[in-house]
Design a protein around this motif. Structure first.
Motif, PDB file in Angstrom:
ATOM      1  N   GLU A 331       0.835  -1.193   0.000  1.00 41.18           N
ATOM      2  CA  GLU A 331       0.000   0.000   0.000  1.00 41.18           C
ATOM      3  C   GLU A 331       0.870   1.243   0.000  1.00 41.18           C
ATOM      4  O   GLU A 331       1.855   1.331   0.738  1.00 41.18           O
ATOM      5  N   THR A 332       0.518   2.203  -0.826  1.00 44.16           N
ATOM      6  CA  THR A 332       1.262   3.457  -0.896  1.00 44.16           C
ATOM      7  C   THR A 332       0.425   4.579  -0.298  1.00 44.16           C
ATOM      8  O   THR A 332      -0.734   4.392   0.062  1.00 44.16           O
ATOM      9  N   THR A 333       1.028   5.740  -0.200  1.00 46.19           N
ATOM     10  CA  THR A 333       0.320   6.888   0.375  1.00 46.19           C
ATOM     11  C   THR A 333      -0.478   7.670  -0.668  1.00 46.19           C
ATOM     12  O   THR A 333      -1.066   8.697  -0.351  1.00 46.19           O
ATOM     13  N   ASP A 334      -0.495   7.173  -1.905  1.00 46.06           N
ATOM     14  CA  ASP A 334      -1.251   7.842  -2.963  1.00 46.06           C
ATOM     15  C   ASP A 334      -2.750   7.788  -2.657  1.00 46.06           C
ATOM     16  O   ASP A 334      -3.247   6.810  -2.104  1.00 46.06           O
ATOM     17  N   PRO A 335      -3.491   8.827  -3.039  1.00 43.58           N
ATOM     18  CA  PRO A 335      -4.945   8.795  -2.812  1.00 43.58           C
ATOM     19  C   PRO A 335      -5.625   7.756  -3.688  1.00 43.58           C
ATOM     20  O   PRO A 335      -5.211   7.497  -4.818  1.00 43.58           O
ATOM     21  N   ARG A 336      -6.665   7.157  -3.145  1.00 42.94           N
ATOM     22  CA  ARG A 336      -7.554   6.307  -3.921  1.00 42.94           C
ATOM     23  C   ARG A 336      -8.627   7.202  -4.536  1.00 42.94           C
ATOM     24  O   ARG A 336      -8.802   8.344  -4.118  1.00 42.94           O
ATOM     25  N   TYR A 337      -9.357   6.673  -5.503  1.00 40.47           N
ATOM     26  CA  TYR A 337     -10.413   7.486  -6.115  1.00 40.47           C
ATOM     27  C   TYR A 337     -11.420   7.955  -5.065  1.00 40.47           C
ATOM     28  O   TYR A 337     -11.946   9.065  -5.160  1.00 40.47           O
ATOM     29  N   ARG A 338     -11.685   7.141  -4.066  1.00 40.15           N
ATOM     30  CA  ARG A 338     -12.675   7.529  -3.058  1.00 40.15           C
ATOM     31  C   ARG A 338     -12.176   8.649  -2.157  1.00 40.15           C
ATOM     32  O   ARG A 338     -12.963   9.257  -1.425  1.00 40.15           O
ATOM     33  N   ASP A 339     -10.857   8.921  -2.180  1.00 40.47           N
ATOM     34  CA  ASP A 339     -10.295   9.990  -1.359  1.00 40.47           C
ATOM     35  C   ASP A 339     -10.400  11.355  -2.033  1.00 40.47           C
ATOM     36  O   ASP A 339     -10.119  12.378  -1.401  1.00 40.47           O
ATOM     37  N   LEU A 340     -10.769  11.380  -3.295  1.00 37.50           N
ATOM     38  CA  LEU A 340     -10.807  12.629  -4.046  1.00 37.50           C
ATOM     39  C   LEU A 340     -12.126  13.357  -3.813  1.00 37.50           C
ATOM     40  O   LEU A 340     -13.176  12.743  -3.629  1.00 37.50           O
ATOM     41  N   THR A 341     -12.073  14.674  -3.835  1.00 40.19           N
ATOM     42  CA  THR A 341     -13.308  15.461  -3.788  1.00 40.19           C
ATOM     43  C   THR A 341     -14.067  15.255  -5.100  1.00 40.19           C
ATOM     44  O   THR A 341     -13.475  14.814  -6.097  1.00 40.19           O
ATOM     45  N   PRO A 342     -15.345  15.563  -5.140  1.00 42.65           N
ATOM     46  CA  PRO A 342     -16.072  15.420  -6.412  1.00 42.65           C
ATOM     47  C   PRO A 342     -15.410  16.160  -7.576  1.00 42.65           C
ATOM     48  O   PRO A 342     -15.329  15.627  -8.686  1.00 42.65           O
ATOM     49  N   THR A 343     -14.913  17.356  -7.312  1.00 40.56           N
ATOM     50  CA  THR A 343     -14.250  18.111  -8.379  1.00 40.56           C
ATOM     51  C   THR A 343     -12.962  17.436  -8.809  1.00 40.56           C
ATOM     52  O   THR A 343     -12.664  17.326 -10.010  1.00 40.56           O
ATOM     53  N   GLU A 344     -12.173  16.982  -7.830  1.00 40.92           N
ATOM     54  CA  GLU A 344     -10.931  16.281  -8.155  1.00 40.92           C
ATOM     55  C   GLU A 344     -11.218  14.995  -8.916  1.00 40.92           C
ATOM     56  O   GLU A 344     -10.493  14.650  -9.866  1.00 40.92           O
ATOM     57  N   LEU A 345     -12.245  14.278  -8.515  1.00 44.58           N
ATOM     58  CA  LEU A 345     -12.587  13.028  -9.189  1.00 44.58           C
ATOM     59  C   LEU A 345     -12.948  13.285 -10.644  1.00 44.58           C
ATOM     60  O   LEU A 345     -12.483  12.570 -11.546  1.00 44.58           O
ATOM     61  N   ILE A 346     -13.751  14.291 -10.902  1.00 42.29           N
ATOM     62  CA  ILE A 346     -14.127  14.614 -12.276  1.00 42.29           C
ATOM     63  C   ILE A 346     -12.891  14.936 -13.104  1.00 42.29           C
ATOM     64  O   ILE A 346     -12.734  14.458 -14.234  1.00 42.29           O
ATOM     65  N   GLN A 385     -16.783   5.209   0.415  1.00 42.33           N
ATOM     66  CA  GLN A 385     -17.074   4.258  -0.655  1.00 42.33           C
ATOM     67  C   GLN A 385     -18.429   4.566  -1.288  1.00 42.33           C
ATOM     68  O   GLN A 385     -18.565   4.595  -2.519  1.00 42.33           O
ATOM     69  N   ARG A 386     -19.414   4.792  -0.430  1.00 39.68           N
ATOM     70  CA  ARG A 386     -20.749   5.078  -0.949  1.00 39.68           C
ATOM     71  C   ARG A 386     -20.772   6.405  -1.714  1.00 39.68           C
ATOM     72  O   ARG A 386     -21.401   6.521  -2.769  1.00 39.68           O
ATOM     73  N   ALA A 387     -20.073   7.389  -1.188  1.00 37.17           N
ATOM     74  CA  ALA A 387     -20.037   8.692  -1.864  1.00 37.17           C
ATOM     75  C   ALA A 387     -19.357   8.566  -3.222  1.00 37.17           C
ATOM     76  O   ALA A 387     -19.792   9.196  -4.209  1.00 37.17           O
ATOM     77  N   TRP A 388     -18.273   7.784  -3.271  1.00 37.36           N
ATOM     78  CA  TRP A 388     -17.593   7.578  -4.555  1.00 37.36           C
ATOM     79  C   TRP A 388     -18.556   7.000  -5.578  1.00 37.36           C
ATOM     80  O   TRP A 388     -18.611   7.461  -6.735  1.00 37.36           O
ATOM     81  N   PHE A 389     -19.328   5.977  -5.197  1.00 36.65           N
ATOM     82  CA  PHE A 389     -20.237   5.341  -6.137  1.00 36.65           C
ATOM     83  C   PHE A 389     -21.270   6.342  -6.651  1.00 36.65           C
ATOM     84  O   PHE A 389     -21.532   6.417  -7.857  1.00 36.65           O
ATOM     85  N   GLU A 390     -21.831   7.115  -5.758  1.00 33.36           N
ATOM     86  CA  GLU A 390     -22.812   8.121  -6.169  1.00 33.36           C
ATOM     87  C   GLU A 390     -22.174   9.139  -7.113  1.00 33.36           C
ATOM     88  O   GLU A 390     -22.758   9.510  -8.145  1.00 33.36           O
ATOM     89  N   ASN A 391     -20.967   9.593  -6.779  1.00 34.89           N
ATOM     90  CA  ASN A 391     -20.286  10.583  -7.620  1.00 34.89           C
ATOM     91  C   ASN A 391     -19.912   9.996  -8.975  1.00 34.89           C
ATOM     92  O   ASN A 391     -19.979  10.684 -10.006  1.00 34.89           O
ATOM     93  N   PHE A 392     -19.496   8.722  -8.977  1.00 32.41           N
ATOM     94  CA  PHE A 392     -19.110   8.096 -10.239  1.00 32.41           C
ATOM     95  C   PHE A 392     -20.335   7.914 -11.133  1.00 32.41           C
ATOM     96  O   PHE A 392     -20.275   8.176 -12.344  1.00 32.41           O
ATOM     97  N   VAL A 393     -21.436   7.462 -10.547  1.00 35.65           N
ATOM     98  CA  VAL A 393     -22.672   7.342 -11.317  1.00 35.65           C
ATOM     99  C   VAL A 393     -23.074   8.706 -11.885  1.00 35.65           C
ATOM    100  O   VAL A 393     -23.493   8.816 -13.037  1.00 35.65           O
ATOM    101  N   ASP A 394     -22.936   9.747 -11.078  1.00 38.63           N
ATOM    102  CA  ASP A 394     -23.248  11.090 -11.568  1.00 38.63           C
ATOM    103  C   ASP A 394     -22.421  11.430 -12.806  1.00 38.63           C
ATOM    104  O   ASP A 394     -22.927  12.052 -13.758  1.00 38.63           O
ATOM    105  N   HIS A 395     -21.144  11.025 -12.798  1.00 34.38           N
ATOM    106  CA  HIS A 395     -20.296  11.359 -13.950  1.00 34.38           C
ATOM    107  C   HIS A 395     -20.668  10.514 -15.166  1.00 34.38           C
ATOM    108  O   HIS A 395     -20.591  11.009 -16.303  1.00 34.38           O
ATOM    109  N   LEU A 396     -21.053   9.276 -14.961  1.00 34.61           N
ATOM    110  CA  LEU A 396     -21.535   8.473 -16.083  1.00 34.61           C
ATOM    111  C   LEU A 396     -22.764   9.121 -16.714  1.00 34.61           C
ATOM    112  O   LEU A 396     -22.905   9.154 -17.945  1.00 34.61           O
ATOM    113  N   ILE A 397     -23.647   9.643 -15.865  1.00 36.45           N
ATOM    114  CA  ILE A 397     -24.847  10.312 -16.374  1.00 36.45           C
ATOM    115  C   ILE A 397     -24.474  11.620 -17.058  1.00 36.45           C
ATOM    116  O   ILE A 397     -24.955  11.932 -18.156  1.00 36.45           O
TER     117      ILE A 397
END
Length: 645
Positions: A331-346, A385-397
């Motif tokens: 494991e590294t100290t790099d952020p996972r996708y779930r660690d990103l803010t919605p703006t960062e994730l996009i 985890q749950r927030a990531w899924f909601e945010n990812f679905v939002d981006h798919l839409i």
């Protein structure tokens, strides 16, 4: 320390690290399987599209030119669920305790028709159906208990069961995408002997397996795609790459097998190319990343048939742009996708994959299919985890993206087990579904499936494509492939049939093709000419004084070129129908000292880091100029651009 010791030490560390590890249920979820007796009513409801599929710009369309959005799911199992140690008969030695028996999961618990009906119920219109190369050649019949709920499958080999699944899925109106998930029939995706298409077998054997599978389902037009290989990644010692021309070059391997499938096996299939899943050793301080589709910006595929390329990418919350997904060792100290803010994730998602569809009129513009994404269901209580899924679905839409959830089918006992699937069956055949009222994902899934997006007719669009004879021939023309070698010993590059050459790079050997402003202009009956001298330069019209000019004869346009090393070798000129192109005058576009591509060039940067020249959209290239003076490498210096009629 000595370099050899460092390398050996890092390799030992890497052996302990899975590239897509952790949550047991999170690893490579699975596609779903078919039923032997879908009702006529269900099949009719599903059959609202016409095969085969193709692409227009960033959209996938059916044979009528109507948008076909891949609302897909993965039905896994045929590519294997065994973890790689212990008896293959023991369920405990299979991923999440789910033993598929070398066939799509769930056939021991539910009739095929019931499983397929479940897919329709949750809004799926297409299935990504993984297989392994080992499965293709596996002659051992499946165990009776693996098909207990489908006894008509007893005595069949895994491939024969796969055949029935394909038949029944497509009979129900669902599109099927064949997915070469692994070399061996075991769970994916760490350091497991399945890292590359050629890790456990030769590239030639891999290609032949694909030709076999493409031909096998050629007459079933609802088998619509060939997903070439899953999650290409680093093995113990070596990284895959995108364009280096060696045995680990995923770009070259996928380009070659895609063209072979279209020309030798089944020209109807979409060719689906996933980006690179992982390079480097996941240790802080060492280079490592998840490139995904970022390399496509500098080097994209040009298949022998335009309108057949689809790119794909995978995203899970527990991985990240520089995070392998490991927990604990590795494991590294790099952020996972779930660690990103919605703006960062996009921003990250757009950079890694969605730019391919968002940016129009580029050499890389194509549909992107998110062929794996998913998350734990009822047992997943993590807020991030749950927030990531909601945010990812939002981006798919938001992006109106094509997608495939991982996985569709799973096991449960007393409503517990691998909660990642959308549909679960217990040993008695009782189903636990997404819409049973206690699955938090149901709202997001309903939002995704029901989202308003582009529908109806998609008009044909201008095609822009790259030629890259970096390490060998890059002949994207069916006509020229069928003819004898027109410049033996040289590396040849030819635009797809119906396209003309519009751009060249000064160094680097790259070219740009398009049908902009004109559509197809090649007259097949009139053939082509290979130009190696100045015989067609009109006296008094020296458009590059002091330079060697390879000029097409009047009535011809450049559709290709050849090089020896960096040097120009020949120009390939194709005849146009009478009156379709002008042929009396032109202009010289110099690009030996800087880019010269016009004020708003389309097609994108087809040769990053190199000077480029490009004719205007309403022109065609009619010649190349170069110099052989001392110090020159005889690379292209100028294009002769003439006006279309």
């Amino acid at each position: 320390m000595r370099a050899s010791f460092v390398r050996a030490t890092l390799a030992a560390v890497f052996l302990l690290v899975s590239l897509t590890p952790v949550p047991a249920a999170a690893q490579d979820p699975a596609p779903e399987t078919a039923t032997p007796s879908e009702t006529a009513e269900s099949a009719a409801a599903a059959a609202d599209w016409t095969a085969p599929l193709s692409t227009r710009g960033r959209w996938i369309v059916d044979a009528d030119g109507d948008r076909f959005k891949l609302r897909s799911g993965n039905w896994h199992g045929a590519s294997g669920t065994w973890n790689g140690s212990g008896s293959t008969d023991a369920d405990a030695n299979h991923h999440a305790g789910e033993n598929s028996g070398r066939i799509p999961l769930g056939l021991d618990r539910a009739p095929m028709a019931e499983i397929i009906a479940g897919f329709r119920e949750i809004g799926i219109n297409s299935i990504r159906l993984p297989f392994s190369n080992e499965m293709i050649h596996d002659s051992v019949p499946v165990a009776d208990d693996a098909v207990a709920a489908n006894p008509f499958l007893r005595g069949r080999t895994p491939l024969q069961v796969y055949d029935v699944v394909v038949r029944e899925l497509t009979a129900a109106g669902l599109a099927v995408i064949l997915n070469n998930h692994t070399n061996t029939t075991r769970w994916c995706c760490g350091v497991d002997g399945n890292e590359r298409w050629n890790t456990s077998r030769s590239t030639g054997t891999w290609e032949n397996d694909w030709l076999f599978m493409a031909r096998r389902y050629k007459d079933n037009k609802r088998v619509v795609g060939a997903d070439l290989y899953n999650e290409v990644r680093r093995d113990i010692w070596d990284d895959p790459n995108w364009g280096l021309g060696d045995d680990h070059d995923w770009f070259t391997a996928s380009q070659r097998v895609g063209d072979r499938i279209l020309t030798e096996a089944n020209r109807d299939l979409l060719i689906i190319v996933e980006g690179i899943n992982w390079t480097g050793i996941p240790v802080d301080g060492l280079a490592h990343e998840r490139p995904t589709l970022e390399p496509v910006r500098r080097l994209s595929h040009t298949l022998v048939d335009s309108g057949k390329l689809v790119y794909s990418a995978h995203f899970y919350d527990y991985t990240g742009p520089h995070h392998s997904g490991a927990t604990g060792t590795g494991e590294t100290t790099d952020p996972r996708y779930r660690d990103l803010t919605p703006t960062e994730l996009i921003d990250v998602l757009n950079r890694q994959a969605f730019f391919v569809t968002a940016e129009k009129d580029q050499h890389f513009t194509a549909p992107v299919w998110i062929s794996e994404f998913g998350i734990g269901g009822r047992a997943e209580t993590g807020a991030r985890q749950r927030a990531w899924f909601e945010n990812f679905v939002d981006h798919l839409i938001r992006t109106d993206a094509d997608f495939a959830y991982w996985p569709l089918v799973g096991w449960h006992e007393n409503r517990t087990g691998n909660g990642w699937a959308l549909l679960h069956w217990d040993a008695a055949g009782n189903r636990m579904g997404l819409y049973d009222g206690d699955d938090w994902r149901a709202t997001a899934w309903t939002r995704l499936i029901g989202a308003q997006g582009r529908t109806g007719r998609i008009d044909p669009v201008t095609d822009w494509s790259m030629l890259s004879p970096d390490h060998g021939d890059f002949v994207a023309s069916r006509r020229m492939r069928a003819l004898p070698d027109w410049d033996s010993g040289a590396r040849k590059a030819v635009c797809p049939d119906g396209r003309r050459l519009l751009g060249l790079s000064h160094t680097g050997n790259r070219g740009l093709c398009s049908d902009v402003s004109a559509g197809p202009v090649w007259d097949p009956a009139a053939g082509h000419k290979v130009i190696v001298d100045e015989r067609y330069v009109t006296p008094g019209r020296d458009w590059a004084t002091g330079y060697t000019k390879l000029q097409c004869p009047d009535g011809h346009f450049m559709t290709g070129y050849s090089v020896r090393g960096a040097a120009v070798s020949a120009a390939l000129c194709a005849a146009a129908p009478p009156g379709s192109i002008a042929g009396t005058s032109g202009r010289t576009v110099w690009f030996d000292r800087g880019d010269n591509r016009g004020p708003a060039p389309r097609g994108g940067d087809f040769a990053q880091g190199h000077y480029k020249g490009q004719c205007a959209d309403d022109e065609y290239a009619a010649g190349i100029a170069y110099t052989a003076r001392v110090g020159s490498s005889r690379t292209p210096d100028a294009l002769y651009c003439r006006q279309l009629s």
